[in-house]
Structures are given as structure tokens and as C-alpha cells.
Design a protein around this motif. Sequence first.
Motif, PDB file in Angstrom:
ATOM      1  N   VAL A 176      52.295  18.088  24.692  1.00 49.52           N
ATOM      2  CA  VAL A 176      51.186  18.782  24.040  1.00 49.52           C
ATOM      3  C   VAL A 176      49.874  18.482  24.749  1.00 49.52           C
ATOM      4  CG1 VAL A 176      49.878  18.983  21.894  1.00 49.52           C
ATOM      5  CG2 VAL A 176      52.381  18.910  21.832  1.00 49.52           C
ATOM      6  N   ALA A 177      49.696  17.252  25.208  1.00 51.18           N
ATOM      7  CA  ALA A 177      48.464  16.918  25.933  1.00 51.18           C
ATOM      8  C   ALA A 177      48.340  17.772  27.196  1.00 51.18           C
ATOM      9  CB  ALA A 177      48.446  15.438  26.293  1.00 51.18           C
ATOM     10  N   GLY A 178      49.436  17.951  27.913  1.00 53.38           N
ATOM     11  CA  GLY A 178      49.420  18.800  29.104  1.00 53.38           C
ATOM     12  C   GLY A 178      49.143  20.257  28.763  1.00 53.38           C
ATOM     13  N   LEU A 179      49.697  20.729  27.643  1.00 52.39           N
ATOM     14  CA  LEU A 179      49.438  22.102  27.211  1.00 52.39           C
ATOM     15  C   LEU A 179      47.968  22.285  26.837  1.00 52.39           C
ATOM     16  CD1 LEU A 179      52.618  22.600  25.009  1.00 52.39           C
ATOM     17  CD2 LEU A 179      52.162  23.691  27.205  1.00 52.39           C
ATOM     18  N   ALA A 180      47.385  21.273  26.190  1.00 53.42           N
ATOM     19  CA  ALA A 180      45.960  21.347  25.845  1.00 53.42           C
ATOM     20  C   ALA A 180      45.117  21.417  27.107  1.00 53.42           C
ATOM     21  CB  ALA A 180      45.566  20.144  24.988  1.00 53.42           C
ATOM     22  N   ASP A 181      45.457  20.597  28.093  1.00 53.15           N
ATOM     23  CA  ASP A 181      44.719  20.645  29.363  1.00 53.15           C
ATOM     24  C   ASP A 181      44.813  22.029  29.999  1.00 53.15           C
ATOM     25  OD1 ASP A 181      43.958  17.995  29.116  1.00 53.15           O
ATOM     26  OD2 ASP A 181      45.535  17.230  30.449  1.00 53.15           O
ATOM     27  N   ALA A 182      46.020  22.600  29.997  1.00 50.08           N
ATOM     28  CA  ALA A 182      46.215  23.910  30.615  1.00 50.08           C
ATOM     29  C   ALA A 182      45.391  24.983  29.903  1.00 50.08           C
ATOM     30  CB  ALA A 182      47.698  24.282  30.595  1.00 50.08           C
ATOM     31  N   ALA A 183      45.380  24.945  28.562  1.00 49.87           N
ATOM     32  CA  ALA A 183      44.590  25.926  27.807  1.00 49.87           C
ATOM     33  C   ALA A 183      43.099  25.734  28.042  1.00 49.87           C
ATOM     34  CB  ALA A 183      44.915  25.817  26.322  1.00 49.87           C
ATOM     35  N   HIS A 184      42.668  24.478  28.049  1.00 49.45           N
ATOM     36  CA  HIS A 184      41.233  24.210  28.151  1.00 49.45           C
ATOM     37  C   HIS A 184      40.689  24.480  29.553  1.00 49.45           C
ATOM     38  CE1 HIS A 184      41.704  21.367  24.454  1.00 49.45           C
ATOM     39  NE2 HIS A 184      41.807  22.653  24.148  1.00 49.45           N
ATOM     40  N   GLU A 185      41.556  24.430  30.563  1.00 49.14           N
ATOM     41  CA  GLU A 185      41.120  24.816  31.912  1.00 49.14           C
ATOM     42  C   GLU A 185      40.641  26.262  31.936  1.00 49.14           C
ATOM     43  OE1 GLU A 185      44.515  23.993  34.326  1.00 49.14           O
ATOM     44  OE2 GLU A 185      44.380  21.822  34.004  1.00 49.14           O
ATOM     45  N   HIS A 186      41.153  27.066  30.996  1.00 49.39           N
ATOM     46  CA  HIS A 186      40.742  28.464  30.882  1.00 49.39           C
ATOM     47  C   HIS A 186      39.836  28.670  29.665  1.00 49.39           C
ATOM     48  CE1 HIS A 186      43.469  30.217  33.999  1.00 49.39           C
ATOM     49  NE2 HIS A 186      44.099  29.076  33.787  1.00 49.39           N
ATOM     50  N   ASP A 187      39.409  27.571  29.061  1.00 51.96           N
ATOM     51  CA  ASP A 187      38.481  27.585  27.920  1.00 51.96           C
ATOM     52  C   ASP A 187      39.000  28.413  26.754  1.00 51.96           C
ATOM     53  OD1 ASP A 187      36.203  26.680  26.629  1.00 51.96           O
ATOM     54  OD2 ASP A 187      35.023  28.436  27.199  1.00 51.96           O
ATOM     55  N   VAL A 188      40.288  28.291  26.475  1.00 49.00           N
ATOM     56  CA  VAL A 188      40.853  28.938  25.299  1.00 49.00           C
ATOM     57  C   VAL A 188      41.494  27.866  24.420  1.00 49.00           C
ATOM     58  CG1 VAL A 188      41.250  31.134  26.474  1.00 49.00           C
ATOM     59  CG2 VAL A 188      43.082  29.415  26.423  1.00 49.00           C
ATOM     60  N   PRO A 189      41.581  28.097  23.118  1.00 52.41           N
ATOM     61  CA  PRO A 189      42.128  27.081  22.221  1.00 52.41           C
ATOM     62  C   PRO A 189      43.649  26.998  22.306  1.00 52.41           C
ATOM     63  CG  PRO A 189      41.536  29.033  20.974  1.00 52.41           C
ATOM     64  CD  PRO A 189      41.052  29.261  22.374  1.00 52.41           C
ATOM     65  N   LEU A 190      44.150  25.788  22.094  1.00 56.56           N
ATOM     66  CA  LEU A 190      45.588  25.564  21.931  1.00 56.56           C
ATOM     67  C   LEU A 190      45.873  25.444  20.438  1.00 56.56           C
ATOM     68  CD1 LEU A 190      48.449  24.922  23.058  1.00 56.56           C
ATOM     69  CD2 LEU A 190      47.805  22.504  22.903  1.00 56.56           C
ATOM     70  N   VAL A 191      46.737  26.310  19.947  1.00 57.28           N
ATOM     71  CA  VAL A 191      47.172  26.299  18.550  1.00 57.28           C
ATOM     72  C   VAL A 191      48.607  25.811  18.509  1.00 57.28           C
ATOM     73  CG1 VAL A 191      47.567  27.691  16.488  1.00 57.28           C
ATOM     74  CG2 VAL A 191      45.649  28.241  18.022  1.00 57.28           C
ATOM     75  N   VAL A 192      48.860  24.766  17.737  1.00 55.19           N
ATOM     76  CA  VAL A 192      50.196  24.183  17.668  1.00 55.19           C
ATOM     77  C   VAL A 192      50.766  24.346  16.259  1.00 55.19           C
ATOM     78  CG1 VAL A 192      51.611  22.119  17.996  1.00 55.19           C
ATOM     79  CG2 VAL A 192      49.598  22.493  19.440  1.00 55.19           C
ATOM     80  N   ASP A 193      51.867  25.078  16.178  1.00 53.84           N
ATOM     81  CA  ASP A 193      52.640  25.125  14.940  1.00 53.84           C
ATOM     82  C   ASP A 193      53.472  23.842  14.913  1.00 53.84           C
ATOM     83  OD1 ASP A 193      54.401  25.481  12.869  1.00 53.84           O
ATOM     84  OD2 ASP A 193      55.116  27.444  13.501  1.00 53.84           O
ATOM     85  N   ALA A 194      52.935  22.844  14.226  1.00 50.55           N
ATOM     86  CA  ALA A 194      53.589  21.538  14.115  1.00 50.55           C
ATOM     87  C   ALA A 194      54.168  21.379  12.717  1.00 50.55           C
ATOM     88  CB  ALA A 194      52.591  20.424  14.434  1.00 50.55           C
ATOM     89  N   ALA A 195      54.867  22.426  12.269  1.00 56.97           N
ATOM     90  CA  ALA A 195      55.393  22.425  10.904  1.00 56.97           C
ATOM     91  C   ALA A 195      56.246  21.201  10.619  1.00 56.97           C
ATOM     92  CB  ALA A 195      56.196  23.704  10.663  1.00 56.97           C
ATOM     93  N   TRP A 196      56.955  20.724  11.647  1.00 62.10           N
ATOM     94  CA  TRP A 196      57.880  19.599  11.464  1.00 62.10           C
ATOM     95  C   TRP A 196      57.238  18.257  11.816  1.00 62.10           C
ATOM     96  CZ3 TRP A 196      62.211  20.380   8.870  1.00 62.10           C
ATOM     97  CH2 TRP A 196      62.710  21.685   8.783  1.00 62.10           C
ATOM     98  N   ALA A 197      55.924  18.195  11.917  1.00 56.94           N
ATOM     99  CA  ALA A 197      55.278  16.983  12.447  1.00 56.94           C
ATOM    100  C   ALA A 197      54.181  16.437  11.553  1.00 56.94           C
ATOM    101  CB  ALA A 197      54.713  17.273  13.839  1.00 56.94           C
TER     102      ALA A 197
END
Length: 473
Positions: A176-197
Amino acid sequence: MPTDPRGLRDDAPLLDAWLRFQEAAPTPFTIPGHKQRHDLVGDVVAGDVPLYAGLDTMKLTGGVLADAERRAARLWGADVCRFSTGGATHANQSVALAVADDGDTVVVSRTLHRSMLLGLVLAGLTPVWVRPEVDPATGLPLGVAPDAVRRALEAHPHARAVFVGDPSYVGTVGDVAGLADAAHEHDVPLVVDAAWAAHFGFHPDLPRHPLQLGADVMVTSAHKTLPAWSQAAIVLARTGRVDAARLEAGVEATATTSPAGAILASTDAARALLERDGEELLGAAIAANREARSRLRAVDGLAVLDGPGVDPLKLTVVLSRAGVDGNAVEQDLLDAGLPVESADRDVLVAVVSLADTPGTVAGLTDALVDSVERHRGPARAAVGPASYGVQPEAVVPPRQAFFSRSEHVPVTSAVGRTSAELVAPYPPGIPVLAPGERITDQALQALGHARLAGVRIAYAADPTLATLRVVVD
């Protein structure tokens, strides 16, 4: 460790309000129509207290819901928190309405639940799909690779957000940290469906939760791994890349105007319990599940998901090398009063939570081992859930297909047509076909495999799959 729920009331304003309503025993002239009488339809309505004129006044002058949501926001490190009585389904759809505009493109993990895909329909968003990596040994999904998100955003620079589901239904945890970095490199939000977390981040042996890892929005189900009522869910957001007013509007647009107070109070109580006793309760459950995994790994032919990339409270067992049909095992467990979250021919999934004890987990393990030994057969290759192996082919946006004229055609004539409906094996509810996608031989074969494996095909107009609903050409 036993706990006294009344001891939580000083730190749980909604729970306190629910208890005060019970203690006062009012004679209400408001909804719900049972008027707190249990002699009409029985105790099925026991505990049903509304938010309006129940936990609070009809004008919400007490502010107990806002107080409870502020406490949850503080615990999870969010700027904004909203409680949902419509499950993660409502929460996901409210976020879809909040982060982009009608006609916009968003990057979406194909492992997301149907609720988010229908959120795309509601919001008029067009998905660019990214698929999870798959473990070749088990056929089960791993996480979506951050580089897959980067490639999608580079190919679609106008995309407005990234949506992923993590952890997966079977308990695998992605980067998830890597996914956040990838999204933020393009200045868009990362939304995580963490229903099980909902439990993540509250014990040193658990993964950190998505907001701790840089996500902008986290949706989680308080009723899945915390001791809240069914349908209890939470939306948590940081507002640097998410408009708080739009999120509020999205929540209100899709929420009931008669929220169940017991669901809200249980969400608040579960949050207070997690904050006060979570580490101790979770530690005991993790230890019990660790012992169960160890015992099951020792059984010839069983593979058990384990290790740093797996939720320590998910018990996922692959049965194929033991030649066991998971549907037969499930029936044995049902006969023993031990229902599990999911079972098909090859994979069995059981949920362990902080409500479990060493005794309950050991009892499940005993029954599971006994059943496996009774049903052994020739080893077979593992075949993962149908949803993960299908490459979707988008033809038109989901909203356009959903509202297009449609017709039912025999499944034998459906290949090449555009699906007007969502079809998903359930559980876990991850689509094989979505509105606007081309129906392919691969998709039909995957659905056929799921049916043969004993999985219910859900949401299709014709659950037998003799026909499919397609867009009129």
C-alpha cells in the motif's frame, strides 16, 4: 479477556446514548413503528434504537454522532470520519461520488468489490483496470504492483484517482505504501477499500493500516473484524487531495435518512474497545490463529497462506493437493455448527477476530482436520478464484452500459456482445463481467468453473447463466 461494555461508555458517546435510551425506557411517538414493544414480532427488534429521537434528539442537538466520528478520526489519524449503517458498500459508493467528476477516468484494481464498480456507475466514472499479481502455486491473488499503477497513470494522465482493495478477500496484503507513492507522483488520491482491515495497525504483529501507509481514503467494515453490528462501516479520509465537502455530500447522498442507532453505537463501542483493549485481544487471537496454521500445515496435502504478506487473522487453506472438495468440508463444518466465511472446491476461508478465543479456533481446527482426513482423494492442480484470471475488455463506460437498452440472449450467443449486467461469484463478489465489458470465452469459462466449484453466481439476472443481459447493438 472478558470486558464490561458499560465500562466503555465514558469514551463512547453513541454507546452511552444507546444505554441511556434503554435505561430511560421512553414511550416514543416516533419511528420505528414497533415502539420498543417486543410482544408483537418478538425480540428480533430488541436494541433497535434510531439515531433521530433515540440516540439524539430529532434535531441532533446532542451532537453524539459527530463526537463519536471525531474520536474515530483521531484514532485512525484521519482528518474526516463518517460512520455508515450501509456497510462498506455505501462507504465505497460515497467515495466514488467524492473524488472525481462525471465522465472522468480512474485507475481501479480488478480485485475491488462489486460495490465500488457500481459506485463507478453512480458517479459516471470510467475505470482503467489494473490486475493483481497471482501466486502461481495457489492461484490466489497477491497485491497490485505499484508499477502497474504507475503505467496506468502514465498512459492515462488525466485519471483523477486510484482505487484498490487491500487486503484481499483471502487475506493477502499488498504494498500500500508503494501504491500511495505511485498515486502521489501524479498528485491523485489513493483510495483503499480495506473492508477486511479494521484491525490493522493495532498490534505490532499486524500490518499498518492504509492511512498509516500514505493512503488518502480508507473504507473499512467495523462488522467484519471488529465486534460491531452487521452493516457497520467507516469512511476515513485525509483532505490534502480529497475535498471534505464533496465527501460529506457523497456520504449523505447515498445514506439512509433513518440510520440504525444500534449499528452506530456498536461502531463507536468497537472503536473504544479497539483503542482500550485492542492490542491485548488481538494478540490472543493472533496467537490462536498462529497455532491453527501450524497444525494445518502439518496435515499432508494442505497449503495454508502464511507469512509477512498475509493478514495474521485470516485462515485460508488450499485443499487441492489433498484431493479434498471444500464443499464437502464446508458441509461437515456446518453440521458441527462451525460455518466458515467461504468454501469452494479448492479453497476454504475462515475469519478469526478479536472475539475468538484459543478454544473456538482450536475447535474449528479439530473439525477441519477430521473432515480433510475423511474426504481425501487424488491430488489435483490448484485453480484460483475465477475473478482473478479474466482480462476485462472495456467497450463502453459502465454507466452507459447500465442505462442502455438491453436484451437477454442465450449464453451460447453472448460471446462478443457487451454486458449490461454485473456477474460475480459470491463470495467474494469480485466481478468476472461488468457493465460495458465484452463477453469473452475466457469470462464464460471462468464463470463455468466457479459454478462447478460450488460457488454461487450472484447478481446476474439469470443466476443459472443460461442467458445473459447484453446491450442492444
